[in-house]
Write a protein that holds these residues in place. Structure first.
Motif, PDB file in Angstrom:
ATOM      1  N   LEU A 121      48.713  47.451  22.420  1.00 35.88           N
ATOM      2  CA  LEU A 121      48.469  46.082  22.765  1.00 35.88           C
ATOM      3  C   LEU A 121      48.088  45.609  24.235  1.00 35.88           C
ATOM      4  CD1 LEU A 121      51.179  43.934  20.565  1.00 35.88           C
ATOM      5  CD2 LEU A 121      48.583  44.268  20.099  1.00 35.88           C
ATOM      6  N   THR A 122      48.574  46.234  25.305  1.00 34.65           N
ATOM      7  CA  THR A 122      48.375  46.073  26.624  1.00 34.65           C
ATOM      8  C   THR A 122      47.076  46.634  27.020  1.00 34.65           C
ATOM      9  OG1 THR A 122      50.717  46.308  27.304  1.00 34.65           O
ATOM     10  CG2 THR A 122      48.960  46.823  28.951  1.00 34.65           C
ATOM     11  N   ASP A 123      46.849  47.844  26.319  1.00 36.59           N
ATOM     12  CA  ASP A 123      45.427  48.515  26.453  1.00 36.59           C
ATOM     13  C   ASP A 123      44.289  47.543  25.898  1.00 36.59           C
ATOM     14  OD1 ASP A 123      46.599  50.658  27.829  1.00 36.59           O
ATOM     15  OD2 ASP A 123      46.315  52.011  25.889  1.00 36.59           O
ATOM     16  N   LEU A 124      44.657  46.884  24.702  1.00 43.52           N
ATOM     17  CA  LEU A 124      43.728  46.162  23.900  1.00 43.52           C
ATOM     18  C   LEU A 124      43.505  44.884  24.983  1.00 43.52           C
ATOM     19  CD1 LEU A 124      42.142  45.093  21.501  1.00 43.52           C
ATOM     20  CD2 LEU A 124      44.343  44.311  20.698  1.00 43.52           C
ATOM     21  N   ARG A 125      44.358  44.216  25.372  1.00 44.79           N
ATOM     22  CA  ARG A 125      44.175  43.017  26.278  1.00 44.79           C
ATOM     23  C   ARG A 125      43.443  43.294  27.431  1.00 44.79           C
ATOM     24  NH1 ARG A 125      49.497  41.676  24.570  1.00 44.79           N
ATOM     25  NH2 ARG A 125      50.393  42.914  26.118  1.00 44.79           N
ATOM     26  N   GLU A 126      43.341  44.679  28.228  1.00 44.27           N
ATOM     27  CA  GLU A 126      42.696  44.838  29.352  1.00 44.27           C
ATOM     28  C   GLU A 126      41.179  45.562  28.978  1.00 44.27           C
ATOM     29  OE1 GLU A 126      45.100  48.248  30.837  1.00 44.27           O
ATOM     30  OE2 GLU A 126      46.684  46.829  31.704  1.00 44.27           O
ATOM     31  N   SER A 127      41.022  45.999  27.786  1.00 42.64           N
ATOM     32  CA  SER A 127      39.814  46.481  27.636  1.00 42.64           C
ATOM     33  C   SER A 127      38.755  45.525  26.618  1.00 42.64           C
ATOM     34  CB  SER A 127      40.003  47.823  26.909  1.00 42.64           C
ATOM     35  OG  SER A 127      40.380  47.630  25.467  1.00 42.64           O
ATOM     36  N   LYS A 128      39.828  44.776  26.089  1.00 41.68           N
ATOM     37  CA  LYS A 128      39.177  43.740  24.920  1.00 41.68           C
ATOM     38  C   LYS A 128      38.112  44.498  23.912  1.00 41.68           C
ATOM     39  CE  LYS A 128      40.232  40.066  27.221  1.00 41.68           C
ATOM     40  NZ  LYS A 128      41.404  39.360  27.043  1.00 41.68           N
ATOM     41  N   GLU A 129      38.414  45.689  23.698  1.00 40.08           N
ATOM     42  CA  GLU A 129      37.559  46.580  22.798  1.00 40.08           C
ATOM     43  C   GLU A 129      38.481  46.638  21.467  1.00 40.08           C
ATOM     44  OE1 GLU A 129      35.971  51.221  22.484  1.00 40.08           O
ATOM     45  OE2 GLU A 129      36.959  50.713  24.147  1.00 40.08           O
ATOM     46  N   PRO A 130      38.041  46.432  20.399  1.00 43.08           N
ATOM     47  CA  PRO A 130      38.683  46.549  19.017  1.00 43.08           C
ATOM     48  C   PRO A 130      39.245  47.826  19.072  1.00 43.08           C
ATOM     49  CG  PRO A 130      36.649  45.439  18.645  1.00 43.08           C
ATOM     50  CD  PRO A 130      36.518  45.946  20.135  1.00 43.08           C
ATOM     51  N   ILE A 131      40.184  48.159  18.131  1.00 47.95           N
ATOM     52  CA  ILE A 131      40.829  49.342  17.838  1.00 47.95           C
ATOM     53  C   ILE A 131      40.773  49.712  16.445  1.00 47.95           C
ATOM     54  CG2 ILE A 131      43.011  50.802  18.002  1.00 47.95           C
ATOM     55  CD1 ILE A 131      43.503  49.158  20.617  1.00 47.95           C
ATOM     56  N   LEU A 132      40.329  50.727  15.845  1.00 44.08           N
ATOM     57  CA  LEU A 132      40.361  50.976  14.525  1.00 44.08           C
ATOM     58  C   LEU A 132      41.503  51.581  14.184  1.00 44.08           C
ATOM     59  CD1 LEU A 132      39.050  51.196  11.607  1.00 44.08           C
ATOM     60  CD2 LEU A 132      37.812  53.254  12.521  1.00 44.08           C
ATOM     61  N   ILE A 133      42.288  51.181  13.057  1.00 44.63           N
ATOM     62  CA  ILE A 133      43.812  51.657  12.638  1.00 44.63           C
ATOM     63  C   ILE A 133      43.310  52.553  11.523  1.00 44.63           C
ATOM     64  CG2 ILE A 133      46.107  51.391  12.309  1.00 44.63           C
ATOM     65  CD1 ILE A 133      45.152  50.461  14.959  1.00 44.63           C
ATOM     66  N   THR A 134      43.756  53.706  11.495  1.00 43.86           N
ATOM     67  CA  THR A 134      43.572  54.626  10.356  1.00 43.86           C
ATOM     68  C   THR A 134      44.989  55.166   9.648  1.00 43.86           C
ATOM     69  OG1 THR A 134      43.470  56.538  11.710  1.00 43.86           O
ATOM     70  CG2 THR A 134      41.387  55.615  11.328  1.00 43.86           C
ATOM     71  N   GLU A 135      44.858  55.218   8.299  1.00 39.50           N
ATOM     72  CA  GLU A 135      45.912  55.514   7.699  1.00 39.50           C
ATOM     73  C   GLU A 135      45.422  56.798   6.875  1.00 39.50           C
ATOM     74  OE1 GLU A 135      49.222  52.367   6.445  1.00 39.50           O
ATOM     75  OE2 GLU A 135      47.228  51.785   5.949  1.00 39.50           O
ATOM     76  N   HIS A 136      46.190  58.114   6.883  1.00 39.00           N
ATOM     77  CA  HIS A 136      45.764  59.109   6.082  1.00 39.00           C
ATOM     78  C   HIS A 136      44.475  59.437   6.437  1.00 39.00           C
ATOM     79  CE1 HIS A 136      49.656  58.707   4.326  1.00 39.00           C
ATOM     80  NE2 HIS A 136      49.242  57.343   3.877  1.00 39.00           N
ATOM     81  N   GLY A 137      43.751  59.367   7.542  1.00 36.63           N
ATOM     82  CA  GLY A 137      42.375  59.681   7.875  1.00 36.63           C
ATOM     83  C   GLY A 137      41.382  58.708   7.547  1.00 36.63           C
ATOM     84  N   ARG A 138      41.934  57.577   6.926  1.00 41.28           N
ATOM     85  CA  ARG A 138      40.632  56.618   6.381  1.00 41.28           C
ATOM     86  C   ARG A 138      40.951  55.294   7.163  1.00 41.28           C
ATOM     87  NH1 ARG A 138      41.401  57.433   0.005  1.00 41.28           N
ATOM     88  NH2 ARG A 138      40.142  59.449  -0.052  1.00 41.28           N
ATOM     89  N   PRO A 139      39.900  54.626   7.544  1.00 44.67           N
ATOM     90  CA  PRO A 139      39.990  53.398   8.105  1.00 44.67           C
ATOM     91  C   PRO A 139      40.856  52.237   7.360  1.00 44.67           C
ATOM     92  CG  PRO A 139      37.713  53.923   8.203  1.00 44.67           C
ATOM     93  CD  PRO A 139      38.719  54.991   7.161  1.00 44.67           C
ATOM     94  N   SER A 140      41.784  51.751   7.919  1.00 44.71           N
ATOM     95  CA  SER A 140      42.687  50.870   7.450  1.00 44.71           C
ATOM     96  C   SER A 140      42.590  49.231   8.095  1.00 44.71           C
ATOM     97  CB  SER A 140      44.138  51.287   7.549  1.00 44.71           C
ATOM     98  OG  SER A 140      45.123  50.569   7.108  1.00 44.71           O
ATOM     99  N   ALA A 141      42.419  49.202   9.270  1.00 50.97           N
ATOM    100  CA  ALA A 141      42.389  47.802   9.833  1.00 50.97           C
ATOM    101  C   ALA A 141      41.740  47.833  11.063  1.00 50.97           C
ATOM    102  CB  ALA A 141      43.533  47.139   9.969  1.00 50.97           C
ATOM    103  N   TYR A 142      41.291  46.770  11.737  1.00 56.33           N
ATOM    104  CA  TYR A 142      40.775  46.643  13.100  1.00 56.33           C
ATOM    105  C   TYR A 142      41.791  45.739  13.910  1.00 56.33           C
ATOM    106  CZ  TYR A 142      36.363  48.617  12.064  1.00 56.33           C
ATOM    107  OH  TYR A 142      35.320  49.419  11.646  1.00 56.33           O
TER     108      TYR A 142
END
Length: 85
Positions: free
Chosen positions: A17-38
Motif C-alpha cells: 500500500l505504501t508503494d501504491l501511494r507513492e507510485s500511483k501505479e495499479p497493481i495486478l493481484i494474481t491467485e494461482h497464476g491467474r489475474p484476480s484483482a487490481y
C-alpha cells in the motif's frame, strides 16, 4: 504495471500500500497464476468512477437518439422555459 501474488499481499499489505501511494501505479493481484484483482489508489478509483459516469451518460444519450427520443431546439426550449425563467 506491477504484479503481486495474493499471498504476498497478505503478508506485505502495508509495504504494498505504501508503494501504491507513492507510485500511483495499479497493481495486478494474481491467485494461482491467474489475474484476480487490481489494486488502485483512491484518487485513481474516483477518477475512473467519474469517467464511467460520463461514458454511461453519453451511451444513454446515444440510445435516446437511436430510439427517436429527442426534441427539436424549439421543443426543448418550450419544455425548459419554466426552469429557465
Amino acid at each position: 504495471m506491477k504484479t503481486e501474488l495474493a499471498t504476498i499481499l497478505k503478508h506485505q499489505a502495508t509495504k504494498i500500500l505504501t508503494d501504491l501511494r507513492e507510485s500511483k501505479e495499479p497493481i495486478l493481484i494474481t491467485e494461482h497464476g491467474r489475474p484476480s484483482a487490481y489494486l488502485v489508489d483512491v484518487e485513481h478509483y474516483d477518477m475512473l468512477q467519474k469517467r464511467m459516469a460520463i461514458i454511461e451518460g453519453i451511451a444513454r444519450g446515444e440510445a435516446a437518439i437511436e430510439e427517436g427520443r429527442t426534441y427539436s431546439h424549439s421543443q426543448a426550449s418550450e419544455k425548459m422555459a419554466k426552469w429557465l425563467k
